[in-house]
Design an enzyme around this catalytic site. Sequence first.
Site, PDB file in Angstrom:
ATOM      1  N   GLY A  23      40.345  62.707 -20.456  1.00  0.00           N
ATOM      2  CA  GLY A  23      39.546  63.524 -19.735  1.00  0.00           C
ATOM      3  C   GLY A  23      40.408  64.703 -19.311  1.00  0.00           C
ATOM      4  O   GLY A  23      41.542  64.578 -19.449  1.00  0.00           O
ATOM      5  N   VAL A  40      43.911  63.415 -17.904  1.00  0.00           N
ATOM      6  CA  VAL A  40      44.188  62.055 -17.699  1.00  0.00           C
ATOM      7  C   VAL A  40      44.276  61.257 -19.375  1.00  0.00           C
ATOM      8  O   VAL A  40      43.407  61.662 -20.143  1.00  0.00           O
ATOM      9  CB  VAL A  40      42.861  61.452 -17.100  1.00  0.00           C
ATOM     10  CG1 VAL A  40      43.452  59.822 -16.787  1.00  0.00           C
ATOM     11  CG2 VAL A  40      42.776  62.037 -15.836  1.00  0.00           C
ATOM     12  N   ASP A  84      37.158  65.114  -2.415  1.00  0.00           N
ATOM     13  CA  ASP A  84      36.331  65.856  -3.520  1.00  0.00           C
ATOM     14  C   ASP A  84      35.763  64.633  -4.179  1.00  0.00           C
ATOM     15  O   ASP A  84      35.541  64.577  -5.487  1.00  0.00           O
ATOM     16  CB  ASP A  84      37.234  66.440  -4.781  1.00  0.00           C
ATOM     17  CG  ASP A  84      36.456  67.231  -5.717  1.00  0.00           C
ATOM     18  OD1 ASP A  84      35.032  67.623  -5.393  1.00  0.00           O
ATOM     19  OD2 ASP A  84      37.057  67.450  -6.724  1.00  0.00           O
TER      20      ASP A  84
END
Lengths: 197, 375
Positions: free
Chosen positions: B80, B87, B201
């Site tokens: 991703g 990643v 986040d």
Amino acid sequence: MPESPMAQAGEITQLLAALREGRPEAPDRLVPLVYEELRQIARAYLRSERPDHTLQPTELLHETYCRLVGQRDIDWRDRTHFFGVAAHLMRLILVDHGRKHRSEKHGGGRTPVALDKIQIGSWDNFEGVLAIDEALEKLGQIDARLVRVVELRFFAELSLDESAEVLGVSRETVKRDWNIARAWLASALTLEPRREP
Amino acid sequence: MSPEKWERVKALFHLVEEASTAERDRILEDGCKGDDDVRREVLRLQLAAAPSDFLEDRSDLRLAVGARLLDRFEIVRLLGSGGMGEVYEARDWRLGSRHIALKTIRPDLARDSRFVQRLTKEVVLAREVVHPNVCPIYDLFEAEEQGRPLRFLTMRLIRGETLDALLRRRGPLSAVEALPLARQVCAGIDAAHKAGVIHGDLKPSNVIVADNDGVESATLTDFGLARTFEEGASAGHSSLVLATPAYAAPEVLNRTPVTTAADLFSLGVILYRMRMGGLPGLGAAMPAELGWRRAITACLDQRAENRPARASAAIQTIEGTGRRPPSKWLWAAAPVALLAAGWLLPGRAAVSRWLSPVPKTRHAAVLPFDTPSRP
């Protein structure tokens, strides 16, 4: 029914050579051969819905290419042109998949699309893919070449250099087209009314 | 718009893009030659293009499958990509070809030595968090790939799907389905907070859900990293909030110092999304169960000090085993009716308080600030 893959391999190699030489009839003859194979492989990929695996069009296209042409001699230019032909098909397949997903999982309803979530490679973002597709339909009425660039870059994940090779223009030209296409799409998607959940 | 005009728009758009900020207005004025359609269209495209990394081209920076880094890590596939970098799944050939997750760091950040210092500090801290619901970070590396310096992190590879993907696939979860996942998410948050690590986040795409023979486990990723990345990106001249606005607490968006309470706010949004599918918004429906409603409302309180101190408190509220929020509820002699009717009086007030900070347009994803950096 198409012939066996082995018999096709020769024909496809020839068609790819014709494509590289810019012979106009090549894409028309190549598309049906590629589409069936690509669709089958895509279906297998998408059906399994491997959760640990982001679907990557390049991977899918590569597999299709290998299966059609045979593994023996992969010429990167042939491969690139193949990707060029398949980019539009890839768009059809991903959009089709997105539509199915929409009708199955959400009862036909739409979920909101966050612009910042639409990125190259975010294929599990079905609504994003569908939104891009719809915007591309509109862009096509203004500038078909930009649509082609987006298909290559977004749906086939070709690099700038590869896209330039497919289109027979400079990298700089592709980059310009890509920039303006992105801007156009971003504004088109933002103007679209967004339904709050 | 006629094809001729569109060609002029394209040419002018490009010229303006290439120009320095000071020259842009002049070039636009000269270039449109008094044609308002052209001027408006170029401006519109520019506004759309400028602030966003929409469809940003990163493919040229991607690592190829089979690439080998430091003669040790072999790239297996891309898993991703996000704001920090990509990643990958990789094999660590030094440790018995074990599969790991490898996270690359955007080159512009990797070049910034102050950022790397902060990241290093945060990694050291995050490595102290040892908990089944927090993805362990292994190490930080520096390599060279195709002549370019490359920094990357290695961490445990967790095979599963993100909570975001799961919710998109399955739709809203029932209370019974959601509770075990929520409990694990909360356990992970508390463990990290105990070690002094703030996420900054938290969102469903940072939660990986693995299915082990029908038993789902949730693991939080990127603890400590997101915050570092955000600070790193904002250290420059024009600062952007990288946190995902829909999940970010007001203080994150306002850039006031962030505490663990910011993660509790994000938890509230996650809990809401688990149950309702979408994001909380004005007049949005709430879960039917009182415990869930109270936990979510408490987490989403706009004032950081009013949110639960620990994530486990939210779970206790959901399960109805926690202590009720004091005074507010004791005031009402017969609160039961109110509660049964949803979130009538106190609820409504709370709702409008926590709704205001949630940005309503997707443009809010990018918020420029004048402040040069955070204290």
